[in-house]
Write a protein that holds these residues in place. Sequence first.
Motif, mmCIF file in Angstrom:
data_model
loop_
_atom_site.group_PDB
_atom_site.id
_atom_site.type_symbol
_atom_site.label_atom_id
_atom_site.label_comp_id
_atom_site.label_asym_id
_atom_site.label_seq_id
_atom_site.Cartn_x
_atom_site.Cartn_y
_atom_site.Cartn_z
ATOM 1 N N SER A 123 0.841 -1.193 0.000
ATOM 2 C CA SER A 123 0.000 0.000 0.000
ATOM 3 C C SER A 123 0.877 1.245 0.000
ATOM 4 O O SER A 123 2.062 1.173 0.295
ATOM 5 C CB SER A 123 -0.938 0.009 1.217
ATOM 6 O OG SER A 123 -0.192 -0.003 2.406
ATOM 7 N N VAL A 124 0.242 2.367 -0.333
ATOM 8 C CA VAL A 124 0.929 3.661 -0.406
ATOM 9 C C VAL A 124 0.043 4.698 0.261
ATOM 10 O O VAL A 124 -1.183 4.621 0.162
ATOM 11 C CB VAL A 124 1.178 4.076 -1.878
ATOM 12 C CG1 VAL A 124 1.847 5.437 -1.968
ATOM 13 C CG2 VAL A 124 2.009 3.039 -2.613
ATOM 14 N N CYS A 125 0.655 5.683 0.912
ATOM 15 C CA CYS A 125 -0.104 6.797 1.465
ATOM 16 C C CYS A 125 -0.941 7.415 0.346
ATOM 17 O O CYS A 125 -0.405 7.832 -0.674
ATOM 18 C CB CYS A 125 0.844 7.850 2.041
ATOM 19 S SG CYS A 125 0.015 9.384 2.491
ATOM 20 N N GLN A 126 -2.253 7.444 0.543
ATOM 21 C CA GLN A 126 -3.148 7.970 -0.483
ATOM 22 C C GLN A 126 -3.345 9.480 -0.381
ATOM 23 O O GLN A 126 -4.041 10.068 -1.201
ATOM 24 C CB GLN A 126 -4.488 7.238 -0.434
ATOM 25 C CG GLN A 126 -4.373 5.788 -0.868
ATOM 26 C CD GLN A 126 -3.857 5.660 -2.291
ATOM 27 O OE1 GLN A 126 -4.518 6.081 -3.238
ATOM 28 N NE2 GLN A 126 -2.668 5.101 -2.446
ATOM 29 N N LYS A 143 -0.458 11.759 -0.093
ATOM 30 C CA LYS A 143 0.620 12.368 -0.872
ATOM 31 C C LYS A 143 1.594 11.382 -1.493
ATOM 32 O O LYS A 143 2.450 11.775 -2.255
ATOM 33 C CB LYS A 143 1.482 13.271 0.010
ATOM 34 C CG LYS A 143 0.822 14.402 0.664
ATOM 35 C CD LYS A 143 1.868 15.202 1.405
ATOM 36 C CE LYS A 143 1.273 15.876 2.599
ATOM 37 N NZ LYS A 143 2.215 16.727 3.284
ATOM 38 N N GLY A 144 1.569 10.123 -1.079
ATOM 39 C CA GLY A 144 2.614 9.187 -1.503
ATOM 40 C C GLY A 144 3.839 9.327 -0.618
ATOM 41 O O GLY A 144 4.959 9.051 -1.037
ATOM 42 N N MET A 202 5.265 4.120 1.903
ATOM 43 C CA MET A 202 4.720 2.910 1.281
ATOM 44 C C MET A 202 4.959 1.752 2.239
ATOM 45 O O MET A 202 5.884 1.782 3.046
ATOM 46 C CB MET A 202 5.345 2.640 -0.080
ATOM 47 C CG MET A 202 6.829 2.414 -0.093
ATOM 48 S SD MET A 202 7.449 2.256 -1.780
ATOM 49 C CE MET A 202 9.211 2.263 -1.456
ATOM 50 N N LYS A 215 0.999 7.326 -5.962
ATOM 51 C CA LYS A 215 0.018 6.684 -5.081
ATOM 52 C C LYS A 215 -0.562 5.404 -5.677
ATOM 53 O O LYS A 215 -1.269 4.680 -5.002
ATOM 54 C CB LYS A 215 -1.115 7.672 -4.768
ATOM 55 C CG LYS A 215 -0.636 8.888 -3.986
ATOM 56 C CD LYS A 215 -1.769 9.779 -3.591
ATOM 57 C CE LYS A 215 -2.104 10.743 -4.696
ATOM 58 N NZ LYS A 215 -3.126 11.728 -4.312
ATOM 59 N N ASP A 216 -0.228 5.108 -6.933
ATOM 60 C CA ASP A 216 -0.826 3.960 -7.622
ATOM 61 C C ASP A 216 0.164 2.812 -7.864
ATOM 62 O O ASP A 216 0.022 2.062 -8.814
ATOM 63 C CB ASP A 216 -1.426 4.412 -8.954
ATOM 64 C CG ASP A 216 -0.376 4.959 -9.919
ATOM 65 O OD1 ASP A 216 0.789 5.161 -9.517
ATOM 66 O OD2 ASP A 216 -0.739 5.192 -11.090
ATOM 67 N N SER A 266 0.827 0.200 -5.752
ATOM 68 C CA SER A 266 0.540 -1.028 -5.003
ATOM 69 C C SER A 266 0.646 -2.219 -5.956
ATOM 70 O O SER A 266 0.157 -2.168 -7.083
ATOM 71 C CB SER A 266 -0.854 -0.982 -4.390
ATOM 72 O OG SER A 266 -0.892 -0.007 -3.379
ATOM 73 N N ASP A 315 -4.159 7.808 6.646
ATOM 74 C CA ASP A 315 -3.548 8.031 5.331
ATOM 75 C C ASP A 315 -3.847 6.895 4.362
ATOM 76 O O ASP A 315 -3.951 7.104 3.156
ATOM 77 C CB ASP A 315 -2.027 8.169 5.445
ATOM 78 C CG ASP A 315 -1.579 9.523 5.972
ATOM 79 O OD1 ASP A 315 -2.426 10.419 6.154
ATOM 80 O OD2 ASP A 315 -0.364 9.674 6.222
#
Length: 149
Positions: free
Chosen positions: A60-63, A65-66, A69, A92-93, A95, A121
Amino acid sequence: MKKVMMLMMLVMSALAVQAQTPNHFGKEINENKVIEASALPEKMGDKTEMAAKVSGQVESVCQVKGCWMAVKLDNGETMRVMFKDYAFFVPKDISGKTVIFEGQAQKKTIPVEHLQHYAKDAGQSKEEIEKITEPKEELTFIADGVIVK
């Protein structure tokens, strides 16, 4: 004079683009001497910090700001990867993608407030966030540079 200004702007733009390309973020790193994320806990042993270059799959990634991860480990856990001095972010995309990152692995106790912030987040529900009531020992990573494959 306009030509000089245009040339200066072009040069400045080119320099800014070098700092972050579509697959590289932060410090320019390579793929030499990489260890798998699943091998990192054993390599660290009793150390609380260790320099490393690691490869793993992004869970997953912080949605927002990025700005972090989570990378999968073999034991069902994840390792949070943050970016040195908050100097860069990742898309952010990403994953499910494989990443290579270099920097410092650290074993830390993460306070409840930080765990709740990370959950927010990540887009977790208010109910899920409220269930976080205890600090957690985690393997974390402060990356200088990242390659997204």
